[in-house]
Design an enzyme around this catalytic site. Structure first.
Site, short mmCIF file in Angstrom:
data_model
loop_
_atom_site.label_atom_id
_atom_site.label_comp_id
_atom_site.label_asym_id
_atom_site.label_seq_id
_atom_site.Cartn_x
_atom_site.Cartn_y
_atom_site.Cartn_z
N GLU A 168 45.13 46.34 40.60
CA GLU A 168 43.87 46.93 41.24
C GLU A 168 43.36 47.73 41.80
OE1 GLU A 168 41.19 43.79 39.77
OE2 GLU A 168 42.20 43.51 38.22
N ASN A 220 49.17 47.85 38.39
CA ASN A 220 48.71 47.27 37.31
C ASN A 220 47.42 47.54 37.32
OD1 ASN A 220 48.53 45.61 34.80
ND2 ASN A 220 48.02 43.65 36.31
N HIS A 258 42.44 44.53 28.87
CA HIS A 258 41.16 43.82 27.92
C HIS A 258 40.75 44.59 26.62
CE1 HIS A 258 42.73 40.82 30.29
NE2 HIS A 258 43.33 41.89 31.43
N GLU A 266 48.67 42.27 30.15
CA GLU A 266 47.16 41.09 29.93
C GLU A 266 46.52 41.11 29.12
OE1 GLU A 266 44.44 40.97 33.45
OE2 GLU A 266 46.45 41.25 34.82
N ASP A 299 43.58 41.38 25.85
CA ASP A 299 42.93 40.47 25.04
C ASP A 299 42.10 41.21 24.29
OD1 ASP A 299 41.07 40.72 27.47
OD2 ASP A 299 41.54 38.57 27.61
C1 XIL Z 1 41.03 35.76 35.82
C2 XIL Z 1 41.93 35.00 35.37
O1 XIL Z 1 42.24 34.41 33.84
C3 XIL Z 1 40.63 33.34 35.45
O2 XIL Z 1 41.29 32.78 35.66
C4 XIL Z 1 40.34 33.81 36.98
O3 XIL Z 1 39.35 32.98 37.26
C5 XIL Z 1 39.97 35.44 37.29
O4 XIL Z 1 41.15 35.73 36.98
N1 XIL Z 1 42.39 41.66 35.77
C6 XIL Z 1 43.34 40.71 36.78
C7 XIL Z 1 43.95 39.33 36.53
O5 XIL Z 1 44.07 40.95 36.86
O6 XIL Z 1 44.74 38.52 37.38
C8 XIL Z 1 42.39 38.05 35.86
O7 XIL Z 1 42.23 37.52 35.60
C9 XIL Z 1 42.26 39.27 35.00
C10 XIL Z 1 42.04 40.25 35.30
#
Ligand code: XIL
Length: 438
Positions: free
Chosen positions: A162, A204, A241, A269, A271
């Site tokens: 990020e 990422n 996401h 990641e 969802d």
């Molecule tokens: C999130 C986790 O899922 C949570 O449990 C934690 O509290 C915060 O981080 N982007 C990312 C991940 O790169 O590491 C994050 O994970 C979600 C967003």
């Protein structure tokens, strides 16, 4: 005990009789040579080797795992210079024993930093606690120590997470950017590569998946610049996401332009969240819509040769970061809160299974092993070996013909067939399975 037996019976009946397909996700993913994975957190560690539903789902479905939180900066170096490997080691060892690998997440990020690093900022502004030189030494040591510890064991790393700001795609004003300067980005990749030259290294981020979006274009241009500067980077991590609908067309274009500069894309990641109000109104319709969005995503990955890793951020709605971080949304993953597989699960299973058949079909080159003679009235399958089972599947994976007679020659009536492509699956008496498209 009774409850456990019930759970196990459920797991086996559900994992091994999914519609027409007889195996779970990783079986077909392995055949397709793609990584299908999940992030795992606390519940993974408490359930590991307990043979509960949770444990069995992880072991049967994934060939790659990611620590949801346990490999982040604050978890791995809570105190300056003193590293905590216990939990991450457990994950890497368990995964190895289960025939899986681990994706490392993540070495450099502005979030989930330990307080001793955050001490370098006051109200988000660098305060002089670190100089460029001291913070570079800190970050280099962090990356080098962790990657050396896992050298040869963790094949993929999100080296940088990020780095782009949400508003205009400029570099985010993190402690790293403020104190070291923009070149911290090149440095983290160089340090990572030196520590484990065989590891694949990714940048990422989120909201970068679509070509034509501000952040998506900013990230591509930045990475292209890194490639031009000879910085060792393997590819882009698209966090994925998503709300619905997923724009797979713009994603496809983006994946293609990474391919054109020789880079991979990983879905890191995934969802696909559902508005709770929509879900409560019409659960079945929302789950079907969600399954279709997941189908688009797995398709993108299967159809683009530079996409070989597909990771969901958790696998069950029972433990998902969505409800607590995206107000009003939930139900974003492949298994529901009772650990039952959702339509999205079956869709992905179906796509992987079909793809694995395509690969298998291409494997049968020698016409003498399996011959198909077709006429309008009948199809005759001929084999030099005795066939103990002969089946025909349509392209949706539905079995439309089965014969269990042991013979060299099997006749299939054509009255149930419409025009189109079918897949013949034959099991020989010697146990070998052959497939052929016709
Ligand atoms: C999130 C986790 O899922 C949570 O449990 C934690 O509290 C915060 O981080 N982007 C990312 C991940 O790169 O590491 C994050 O994970 C979600 C967003």
């Amino acid at each position: 005990m009774k409850k456990n037996i019930f759970l196990l019976a459920f797991v086996f009946s559900s994992l091994f009789s999914f519609g027409q397909w007889t195996q779970s996700l990783s079986y077909y993913a392995n055949k397709c040579k793609i990584k299908i994975g999940s992030a795992v957190g606390g519940p993974y560690f408490t359930n590991y080797d307990t043979r509960t539903t949770f444990d069995m789902i992880v072991k049967n479905n994934f060939n790659m795992l990611v620590a949801e939180n346990d490999m982040k900066y604050n978890a791995m170096e809570p105190t300056k210079g003193s590293f905590f490997f216990t939990t991450a080691d457990k994950l890497v060892t368990n995964a190895y024993n289960d025939g899986m690998t681990v994706r490392g997440h993540t070495l450099c990020w502005h979030s989930q930093l330990p307080s001793w690093v955050n001490a370098g900022l006051t109200n988000g502004i660098a305060n002089g606690v670190f100089t460029r030189a001291t913070l570079m030494a800190v970050l280099k040591n962090h990356i080098t120590t962790i990657m050396t510890h896992y050298k040869g064991l963790v094949p993929q790393w999100d080296v940088l997470n990020e780095p782009f700001s949400d508003s205009n795609g400029a570099l985010r004003n993190s402690i790293w950017q403020q104190v070291i300067g923009n070149d911290y980005i090149d440095s983290v990749f160089v340090w990572a590569h030196r520590a484990d030259p065989a590891a694949k290294l990714y940048l990422n981020d989120y909201s970068v998946e679509r070509m034509g979006s501000t952040k998506g274009d900013a990230m591509f241009n930045y990475i292209k610049g890194m490639v031009d500067r000879n910085i060792p980077i393997t590819g882009a991590g698209f966090q994925c996401h998503f709300g619905m609908p997923v724009d797979s067309t713009a994603m496809d274009k983006n994946i293609n332009r990474y391919a054109a500069i020789g880079l991979e894309v990983v879905f890191t990641e995934i969802d696909v969240r559902i508005l709770i109000t929509d879900y409560d109104k019409n659960k079945a319709a929302q789950l079907a819509l969600q399954a279709d969005n997941y189908r688009k995503l797995i398709h993108l990955c299967l159809e683009n040769p530079n996409c070989k890793t597909f990771i969901t951020w958790g696998f069950t709605d029972l433990y998902s970061w969505i409800p607590s971080s995206m107000a009003g949304y939930d139900h974003a993953l492949l298994f529901d809160k009772n650990l039952a597989p959702k339509p999205a699960y079956f869709t992905i299973l179906n796509e992987l299974a079909l793809e694995s058949q395509k690969t298998a079909v291409e494997d049968v080159k020698d016409d003498d092993i399996l011959k198909i003679q077709k006429s309008d009235e009948r199809i005759v399958v001929l084999s030099a070996n005795i066939m103990s089972r002969c089946q025909v599947y349509d392209l949706q994976g539905k079995c439309i013909f089965t014969s269990d007679i042991n013979r060299n020659e099997i006749e299939i009536p054509t009255n149930n067939f419409r025009k189109g492509i079918y897949i013949l699956k034959v099991q020989l008496e010697n146990g070998k399975v052959l497939m052929k498209k016709f």
